[in-house]
Design an enzyme around this catalytic site. Sequence first.
Site, PDB file in Angstrom:
ATOM      1  N   GLU A  44      10.451  -0.764   2.330  1.00 40.35           N
ATOM      2  CA  GLU A  44      10.248  -2.212   2.200  1.00 40.35           C
ATOM      3  C   GLU A  44      10.614  -2.667   0.789  1.00 40.35           C
ATOM      4  OE1 GLU A  44       6.578  -5.449   2.877  1.00 40.35           O
ATOM      5  OE2 GLU A  44       6.225  -3.297   3.067  1.00 40.35           O
ATOM      6  N   LYS A 115       9.772 -10.455   7.936  1.00 46.02           N
ATOM      7  CA  LYS A 115       8.424  -9.954   8.212  1.00 46.02           C
ATOM      8  C   LYS A 115       7.529 -11.070   8.750  1.00 46.02           C
ATOM      9  CE  LYS A 115       4.859  -7.100   5.999  1.00 46.02           C
ATOM     10  NZ  LYS A 115       4.484  -6.400   4.725  1.00 46.02           N
ATOM     11  N   CYS A 149       6.460  -2.824   7.773  1.00 47.74           N
ATOM     12  CA  CYS A 149       5.128  -2.409   7.338  1.00 47.74           C
ATOM     13  C   CYS A 149       3.988  -2.921   8.222  1.00 47.74           C
ATOM     14  CB  CYS A 149       4.927  -2.831   5.881  1.00 47.74           C
ATOM     15  SG  CYS A 149       3.554  -1.993   5.043  1.00 47.74           S
TER      16      CYS A 149
END
Length: 267
Positions: A44, A115, A149
């Site tokens: 990330e 994200k 994540c």
Amino acid sequence: MPPLRTALLQSSGRLGDTAENLKQLDEAAARAAQGGAGLLVTSEMFLTGYALDLQDVPGLAEAADGPSAVAVGEIARRYGLAVLYGYPELAADGAVFNAAQLIGPDGTTLANYRKTHLFGGFERDAFTPGDTPVVQADLNGLRVGIMICYDVEFPENVRAHALAGTDLLLVPTAQMHPFQFVAEQLVPVRAFENQMYIAYVNRTGPEGEFEFVGLSCLASPDGVTRTRAGRGEELAFAEVDPELLAASRETNPYLRDRRPGLYASLA
């Protein structure tokens, strides 16, 4: 269809130094290609580092087709492998997203993901959440999906990918102490319950206020962890095998035995 050899680059690069991180990516791509990989996955926010000062984020962010994307495309072409990298994306309206982009071995962009579930005060202050939960691309005969994540910790998210036919889910991550159980336990379970491969690629070591735990892995649909990195810098390899995937889906009834009518209240 032959297995897709996948390289997991567990590294934090250099905080705030995109040029140096692109250099490290080039070096890792050379090693990945030499090791027979057709896909290289980074962590990330790999291109800039994760623990940035808030005021620095907009200046380091780039458009999805910006100079870093061009540079990664050149790396992918040079070594003939696909590359998934994390970076801060600057949208046309000025919004900044925590993003990940998949570049094909010919240097063209295959998919860009923003994200959707932001973790903690830093991310909520620095980024705008994305609103597209399932982003996919086709690579080497596999349907590849992308998350980042915290996204993988929401079972609805991963199940949406399973129902959309994702074979391999790429999850660049910045997993920090004391949440290492996510890498060790949750990710292999997600792969098993959703009948897919998951490549979970972490940062490592101290960075700002964070201590990243490494432990990157590639988990397979039979629940087996095919490779597991340690706590330091590492380039790990594992195979994504379409034959194993098909056999596992044939024997595991989870997706076939679902009763969606019972789950309406979850939406």
